[in-house]
Design a protein around this motif. Sequence first.
Motif, PDB file in Angstrom:
ATOM      1  N   GLY A 173      -8.897   4.604 -52.421  1.00 51.12           N
ATOM      2  CA  GLY A 173     -10.705   4.557 -52.306  1.00 51.12           C
ATOM      3  C   GLY A 173     -10.654   4.288 -54.255  1.00 51.12           C
ATOM      4  O   GLY A 173     -11.568   3.800 -54.068  1.00 51.12           O
TER       5      GLY A 173
ATOM      6  N   TRP B 296     -17.446   8.275 -51.014  1.00 51.69           N
ATOM      7  CA  TRP B 296     -16.940   6.821 -52.308  1.00 51.69           C
ATOM      8  C   TRP B 296     -18.431   5.898 -52.466  1.00 51.69           C
ATOM      9  O   TRP B 296     -18.861   5.724 -53.939  1.00 51.69           O
ATOM     10  N   HIS B 297     -19.804   6.068 -51.855  1.00 52.13           N
ATOM     11  CA  HIS B 297     -20.483   4.812 -52.000  1.00 52.13           C
ATOM     12  C   HIS B 297     -21.555   5.777 -52.797  1.00 52.13           C
ATOM     13  O   HIS B 297     -22.159   5.505 -54.004  1.00 52.13           O
TER      14      HIS B 297
ATOM     15  N   THR C  79     -15.570  12.818 -41.556  1.00 47.30           N
ATOM     16  CA  THR C  79     -14.988  11.770 -42.630  1.00 47.30           C
ATOM     17  C   THR C  79     -15.957  11.087 -42.991  1.00 47.30           C
ATOM     18  O   THR C  79     -15.918  10.242 -43.698  1.00 47.30           O
ATOM     19  N   SER C  80     -17.023  10.590 -42.713  1.00 47.67           N
ATOM     20  CA  SER C  80     -17.809   9.748 -42.655  1.00 47.67           C
ATOM     21  C   SER C  80     -19.021  10.741 -44.368  1.00 47.67           C
ATOM     22  O   SER C  80     -19.159  10.063 -44.943  1.00 47.67           O
TER      23      SER C  80
ATOM     24  N   GLN D 176      -5.117   7.724 -48.474  1.00 47.48           N
ATOM     25  CA  GLN D 176      -7.040   6.750 -48.288  1.00 47.48           C
ATOM     26  C   GLN D 176      -7.349   7.424 -49.634  1.00 47.48           C
ATOM     27  O   GLN D 176      -8.275   6.553 -50.222  1.00 47.48           O
TER      28      GLN D 176
ATOM     29  N   THR E 141     -11.003  15.343 -46.062  1.00 50.18           N
ATOM     30  CA  THR E 141     -10.627  15.832 -44.592  1.00 50.18           C
ATOM     31  C   THR E 141      -9.722  16.157 -44.634  1.00 50.18           C
ATOM     32  O   THR E 141      -9.077  15.870 -42.552  1.00 50.18           O
TER      33      THR E 141
ATOM     34  N   ASP F 147     -16.894  11.260 -46.200  1.00 52.04           N
ATOM     35  CA  ASP F 147     -16.109  11.233 -47.214  1.00 52.04           C
ATOM     36  C   ASP F 147     -16.296  10.131 -47.469  1.00 52.04           C
ATOM     37  O   ASP F 147     -16.523   9.197 -48.502  1.00 52.04           O
ATOM     38  N   LYS F 148     -16.399   8.453 -46.797  1.00 50.40           N
ATOM     39  CA  LYS F 148     -16.530   7.635 -46.603  1.00 50.40           C
ATOM     40  C   LYS F 148     -18.254   7.582 -47.474  1.00 50.40           C
ATOM     41  O   LYS F 148     -17.774   6.957 -48.984  1.00 50.40           O
TER      42      LYS F 148
END
Length: 323
Positions: free
Chosen positions: A94, A217-218, A210-211, A90, A246, A213-214
């Motif tokens: 990314g 990236w933003h 997990t949220s 992942q 994560t 981590d996403k």
Amino acid sequence: MTLFSGLDDRLREAAARMHRAEHVRRLRETTAQQIEDVRSTLEELEAELAKEERDVARLEGGLSAVLARLLGNREERMERERAEAVVARQRVDGHRARLAQLEADAAAAAAELAVLDPASREYARLLAEKEQQLIRGGGPGARELADLGAALDRLSADLRECEEARQAGQGAHEALGVVLRFLGSARDASTFDVLGGGLIADAFEHDRLTSADKAAWHAQRALDVFARELADTGIAARPVMPKVDTRWFVDAFFDNIISDVLKHQRIEKTRAEVKDLVRWVRETGAYLKARHRQLLAEHSQLMIRRRELLHPALPPPCPRADR
């Protein structure tokens, strides 16, 4: 000044294109540095992924698998190694996506520069033409007006670049706030888990991480944009988001008070690092706001002097009476 109105319009247009070219050139340079950083990080992550995949392969067959069977912990180790390989994959994906976006930004900047590059030559040519006309015409204050016009153009460009950087900072601040909210929820779940929350707390904590981590990236994308806009104002910065690990959810397979406490500590450490970034973005934004006010004051003073030269007999405006 009607004698020069057409020439002045062409000068302003050329100056605007020239300032835009300088802006895009600085963006391209900053983007090139970001691409170099990401490529370096990607090499390390790809090496880490290769190692994790080798670990999984060794447990699936060979001497390591035989030893793990004899020790009776093969499935446990296999679960951990597979989970770590998934996370490593992942992270590689990314960073590859981030690299592709940065390379697209660099290509767009290069294409725009190809169109804008002639602006500086055009500006120099027009400036020389006006200078000759002013010298031939002689009028009072002509040279100072020309200098004022150039100074006002530069200030307008500085104001625009400062405002663009400030807006990019606001975007980065908002993106970081999203990460902090997810980490805050994960911390609350982790606290409950330490007190004996069990599988429900583990599942919720995993979902929040997990949220986060996403969202990270933003946030990194927003920080990349902010750094490029800052470079345009003369500020060099290379902000990097901390890792949202994560892999911690793997500890759910080995749930005990020690692993719960370690997870909690790691969440707190990441939150502290993100808070440091938030503080830096906020302080930099405050500086940009103050700088914008200073530039506006300078612009106002130049406009007053320009009006005095254009209308020497015109008295200054009367102050408004308080109503």
